[in-house]
Design a protein around this motif. Sequence first.
Motif, PDB file in Angstrom:
ATOM      1  N   VAL A 222      12.175 -11.276   0.543  1.00  0.00           N
ATOM      2  CA  VAL A 222      11.508 -10.283  -0.302  1.00  0.00           C
ATOM      3  C   VAL A 222      11.456  -8.962   0.465  1.00  0.00           C
ATOM      4  O   VAL A 222      10.711  -8.828   1.437  1.00  0.00           O
ATOM      5  CB  VAL A 222      10.085 -10.729  -0.684  1.00  0.00           C
ATOM      6  N   PHE A 223      12.249  -8.019   0.033  1.00  0.00           N
ATOM      7  CA  PHE A 223      12.285  -6.699   0.666  1.00  0.00           C
ATOM      8  C   PHE A 223      11.479  -5.723  -0.180  1.00  0.00           C
ATOM      9  O   PHE A 223      11.670  -5.635  -1.398  1.00  0.00           O
ATOM     10  CB  PHE A 223      13.724  -6.183   0.771  1.00  0.00           C
ATOM     11  N   ARG A 224      10.597  -4.990   0.473  1.00  0.00           N
ATOM     12  CA  ARG A 224       9.909  -3.880  -0.188  1.00  0.00           C
ATOM     13  C   ARG A 224      10.476  -2.608   0.427  1.00  0.00           C
ATOM     14  O   ARG A 224      10.271  -2.337   1.619  1.00  0.00           O
ATOM     15  CB  ARG A 224       8.402  -3.978   0.016  1.00  0.00           C
TER      16      ARG A 224
ATOM     17  N   THR B  98       0.815  -1.214   0.000  1.00  0.00           N
ATOM     18  CA  THR B  98       0.000   0.000   0.000  1.00  0.00           C
ATOM     19  C   THR B  98       0.855   1.274   0.000  1.00  0.00           C
ATOM     20  O   THR B  98       0.310   2.366  -0.113  1.00  0.00           O
ATOM     21  CB  THR B  98      -0.930   0.017   1.217  1.00  0.00           C
ATOM     22  N   VAL B  99       2.173   1.141   0.143  1.00  0.00           N
ATOM     23  CA  VAL B  99       3.047   2.315   0.106  1.00  0.00           C
ATOM     24  C   VAL B  99       3.852   2.299  -1.184  1.00  0.00           C
ATOM     25  O   VAL B  99       4.114   1.237  -1.759  1.00  0.00           O
ATOM     26  CB  VAL B  99       4.000   2.356   1.323  1.00  0.00           C
ATOM     27  N   GLN B 100       4.259   3.466  -1.654  1.00  0.00           N
ATOM     28  CA  GLN B 100       5.065   3.560  -2.872  1.00  0.00           C
ATOM     29  C   GLN B 100       6.434   2.952  -2.602  1.00  0.00           C
ATOM     30  O   GLN B 100       7.158   3.403  -1.710  1.00  0.00           O
ATOM     31  CB  GLN B 100       5.197   5.015  -3.304  1.00  0.00           C
ATOM     32  N   SER B 101       6.795   1.935  -3.369  1.00  0.00           N
ATOM     33  CA  SER B 101       8.006   1.192  -3.036  1.00  0.00           C
ATOM     34  C   SER B 101       8.483   0.353  -4.207  1.00  0.00           C
ATOM     35  O   SER B 101       7.823   0.252  -5.237  1.00  0.00           O
ATOM     36  CB  SER B 101       7.745   0.290  -1.824  1.00  0.00           C
ATOM     37  N   SER B 102       9.657  -0.256  -4.021  1.00  0.00           N
ATOM     38  CA  SER B 102      10.226  -1.188  -4.992  1.00  0.00           C
ATOM     39  C   SER B 102      10.460  -2.526  -4.307  1.00  0.00           C
ATOM     40  O   SER B 102      10.710  -2.581  -3.092  1.00  0.00           O
ATOM     41  CB  SER B 102      11.559  -0.660  -5.535  1.00  0.00           C
ATOM     42  N   VAL B 103      10.393  -3.601  -5.090  1.00  0.00           N
ATOM     43  CA  VAL B 103      10.562  -4.950  -4.555  1.00  0.00           C
ATOM     44  C   VAL B 103      11.886  -5.536  -5.016  1.00  0.00           C
ATOM     45  O   VAL B 103      12.235  -5.451  -6.195  1.00  0.00           O
ATOM     46  CB  VAL B 103       9.405  -5.873  -4.993  1.00  0.00           C
ATOM     47  N   ILE B 104      12.606  -6.127  -4.066  1.00  0.00           N
ATOM     48  CA  ILE B 104      13.848  -6.831  -4.371  1.00  0.00           C
ATOM     49  C   ILE B 104      13.794  -8.197  -3.702  1.00  0.00           C
ATOM     50  O   ILE B 104      13.559  -8.292  -2.497  1.00  0.00           O
ATOM     51  CB  ILE B 104      15.085  -6.058  -3.879  1.00  0.00           C
ATOM     52  N   GLU B 105      13.990  -9.247  -4.482  1.00  0.00           N
ATOM     53  CA  GLU B 105      14.014 -10.616  -3.958  1.00  0.00           C
ATOM     54  C   GLU B 105      15.449 -11.137  -4.003  1.00  0.00           C
ATOM     55  O   GLU B 105      16.106 -11.072  -5.041  1.00  0.00           O
ATOM     56  CB  GLU B 105      13.094 -11.529  -4.770  1.00  0.00           C
ATOM     57  N   VAL B 106      15.891 -11.662  -2.858  1.00  0.00           N
ATOM     58  CA  VAL B 106      17.276 -12.106  -2.726  1.00  0.00           C
ATOM     59  C   VAL B 106      17.305 -13.563  -2.273  1.00  0.00           C
ATOM     60  O   VAL B 106      16.625 -13.939  -1.304  1.00  0.00           O
ATOM     61  CB  VAL B 106      18.049 -11.244  -1.699  1.00  0.00           C
ATOM     62  N   LYS B 107      18.103 -14.385  -2.961  1.00  0.00           N
ATOM     63  CA  LYS B 107      18.325 -15.763  -2.544  1.00  0.00           C
ATOM     64  C   LYS B 107      19.468 -15.786  -1.536  1.00  0.00           C
ATOM     65  O   LYS B 107      20.551 -15.250  -1.801  1.00  0.00           O
ATOM     66  CB  LYS B 107      18.678 -16.631  -3.754  1.00  0.00           C
ATOM     67  N   VAL B 108      19.201 -16.369  -0.361  1.00  0.00           N
ATOM     68  CA  VAL B 108      20.204 -16.387   0.699  1.00  0.00           C
ATOM     69  C   VAL B 108      20.302 -17.778   1.312  1.00  0.00           C
ATOM     70  O   VAL B 108      19.346 -18.561   1.250  1.00  0.00           O
ATOM     71  CB  VAL B 108      19.852 -15.368   1.816  1.00  0.00           C
ATOM     72  N   PRO B 109      21.428 -18.119   1.930  1.00  0.00           N
ATOM     73  CA  PRO B 109      21.511 -19.385   2.659  1.00  0.00           C
ATOM     74  C   PRO B 109      20.624 -19.341   3.897  1.00  0.00           C
ATOM     75  O   PRO B 109      20.456 -18.284   4.515  1.00  0.00           O
ATOM     76  CB  PRO B 109      22.995 -19.482   3.035  1.00  0.00           C
ATOM     77  N   ASP B 110      20.041 -20.456   4.237  1.00  0.00           N
ATOM     78  CA  ASP B 110      19.135 -20.522   5.387  1.00  0.00           C
ATOM     79  C   ASP B 110      19.958 -20.707   6.656  1.00  0.00           C
ATOM     80  O   ASP B 110      20.086 -21.810   7.188  1.00  0.00           O
ATOM     81  CB  ASP B 110      18.141 -21.671   5.207  1.00  0.00           C
TER      82      ASP B 110
END
Length: 218
Positions: free
Chosen positions: A185-187, A136-148
């Motif tokens: 997933v960072f917004r 609902t906020v103006q933003s960009s999405v970045i998805e990052v693959k990381v070790p668990d």
Amino acid sequence: MLVQEIMKTEVITLPQNATIANALQLLQDHRIRHIPIVNDNNEVIGIVSDRDVRDASPSVLLKNDSIEQNELENEIKMIMTTPVITIHPLDFVEEIARVFYDKEIACLPVVNKNKLVGIVTEKDMLYTLIQLTGITVQSSVIEVKVPDVPGIIPEVAAIFGKRKVNIASVLVYPFKDDPNYKILVFRIQTMNPLPFIQDLRNAGYKLMWPNNIPEPKV
């Protein structure tokens, strides 16, 4: 987030001896889809949906007014669903979403000390989950693959923090069937994610989205 933060506290109810006609009128007047049925102590003893009322109403093909009136004068207890699945105001919203999914229901009365105190519908739940994603906020999405591994979320988040950008939300989900990795997933509240994308690449992280932006030529 707790149920008490999203529930509606003004709940339309009926006693079990109300008629189907009463329920039909309330559903139409208030534009709602469910009516909890309560006793004199405001305890939930059943629930009626618009579908229950519709199924119990005479067919539009019937032209006999007396038949229609007789059907609508039946008591609501004849068609209500019982027992009723209820939730508590201090339940977590995320856990209640699972109840909606597993039980395939569209409404959950909220009960505290056996008394009806609110109601949550599938529409309320969907809107809440949308808010939790930060969409609902103006933003960009970045998805990052990381070790668990422990501590990976603050480690990646620190990369965004160096550029003083607000993180609207963080979601985590598994990477396919590989338990050794997960997707973060960072917004973030910026319309120019390119500097952050490069920072993540420089730190050795693999981007899942956006993954079509080429690295700058040296």
